[in-house]
Design an enzyme around this catalytic site. Structure first.
Site, mmCIF file in Angstrom:
data_model
loop_
_atom_site.group_PDB
_atom_site.id
_atom_site.type_symbol
_atom_site.label_atom_id
_atom_site.label_comp_id
_atom_site.label_asym_id
_atom_site.label_seq_id
_atom_site.Cartn_x
_atom_site.Cartn_y
_atom_site.Cartn_z
ATOM 1 N N SER A 233 0.870 -1.182 0.000
ATOM 2 C CA SER A 233 0.000 0.000 0.000
ATOM 3 C C SER A 233 0.901 1.223 0.000
ATOM 4 O O SER A 233 2.071 1.148 0.414
ATOM 5 C CB SER A 233 -0.841 -0.028 1.278
ATOM 6 O OG SER A 233 -1.412 1.245 1.540
ATOM 7 N N TYR B 204 -2.498 -0.954 10.457
ATOM 8 C CA TYR B 204 -2.362 -1.132 9.005
ATOM 9 C C TYR B 204 -1.024 -0.581 8.517
ATOM 10 O O TYR B 204 -0.295 -1.238 7.763
ATOM 11 C CB TYR B 204 -3.525 -0.416 8.319
ATOM 12 C CG TYR B 204 -3.654 -0.645 6.833
ATOM 13 C CD1 TYR B 204 -4.361 -1.739 6.345
ATOM 14 C CD2 TYR B 204 -3.092 0.234 5.917
ATOM 15 C CE1 TYR B 204 -4.500 -1.940 4.974
ATOM 16 C CE2 TYR B 204 -3.224 0.048 4.554
ATOM 17 C CZ TYR B 204 -3.935 -1.045 4.086
ATOM 18 O OH TYR B 204 -4.065 -1.250 2.729
#
Ligand code: NAD
Length: 251
Positions: A133, A146
């Site tokens: 990401s 995350y």
């Protein structure tokens, strides 16, 4: 059809980005193994569409990862894509969500990789593609687990690249910005709560505010990048973190 004769396992391929990657690898002739949760009828339809097998397993658990790898058999292409998100301030961050996100978004890739690598080494060819990401290189508030897991995944990828550099096996990250999938859609209510915003404000002022193109990345774009990394042109791309974030991390 350069992936004919190769088996590709894509984790989290019953939805979103993973499904697009599975479709793209299938289109190049790979034998696809699907993994992830979903309604049995939906999964059966995907297996039919992609002439694929689905191997169940909860990848937040070591046993689930091991069952997946045993059920899949030797794989030539491993795409670690399964992931989840939770948005909350650090002092309210549910501890079980932290554990789950680290387990699924980071530790699962360790387990699948350690179990996939022996065959790849033996075959003298392999591809590990980790769907990381933009949050593997930059942070946002309220996403402690995350961001930590994705930074860790980028580190794991670089380590694998070095360890496997002379084995014909590459390891790379693809790091999308915001891609319109259920994972993004589902975090909107929590972000509304955490930041006291409306849905439209979250989309425009939180999600796309960081993406200079002001467009969501498409899951198919990620599929195309995965195919490219699997191609001969990807032979010398290893340890890279390929951003597909509309310019987000250029700032
Ligand atoms: P998604 O929610 O659409 O799909 C997630 C997939 O993971 C599903 O197939 C689901 O069944 C599977 N999964 C969830 N928990 C699991 C578990 N415990 N065990 C096994 N499988 C499990 O999400 P997505 O948006 O397609 O995200 C896929 C990956 O891309 C994630 O790693 C995510 O962090 C990453 N990513 C997404 C975006 C985005 O904007 N959507 C951006 C950057 C990175």
């Amino acid at each position: 059809m350069f992936l004919e004769g190769k088996r590709a396992l894509v984790t989290g391929s019953t939805s979103g980005i993973g499904l697009a990657v599975a479709r793209a690898l299938h289109a190049e002739g790979a034998e696809v193994v699907l993994s992830g949760f979903g309604e049995p009828e939906t999964i059966a339809a995907l297996c039919k569409e992609l002439s694929a097998r689905h191997v169940p397993g909860d990848l937040s658990q070591r046993e689930g990862c091991e069952a997946l790898m045993a059920g899949a058999g030797p794989v030539d292409v491993l795409v670690n894509n399964a992931g989840m998100q939770h948005v909350a301030p650090i002092e309210d961050f549910p501890v079980d969500k932290w554990d789950m996100i680290i387990a699924l978004n980071l530790t699962a890739a360790f387990h699948t990789s350690r179990l996939a690598v022996p065959h790849m080494k033996l075959a003298g060819w392999g591809r590990i593609v980790n769907v990381a990401s933009a949050h593997s290189v930059t942070a946002s508030p309220f996403k402690s687990a995350y961001v930590s897991a994705k930074h860790g995944l980028a580190g794991l990828t670089k380590t694998l690249a070095l360890e496997l550099a002379t084995d014909g096996v590459t390891a790379n990250c693809i790091s999308p910005g915001y891609v319109w999938t259920p994972l993004v859609e589902n975090q909107i209510p929590d972000t509304m709560k955490a930041r006291g915003m409306t849905r439209e404000e979250v989309i425009n002022d939180v999600l796309l505010v960081r993406q200079p193109t002001k467009r969501f990345v498409q899951p198919e774009d990620v599929g195309a990048m995965a195919v490219f990394l699997c191609s001969a042109a990807g032979d010398n791309i290893t340890g890279a973190n390929m951003n597909m974030d509309g310019g987000w991390t250029a700032e």
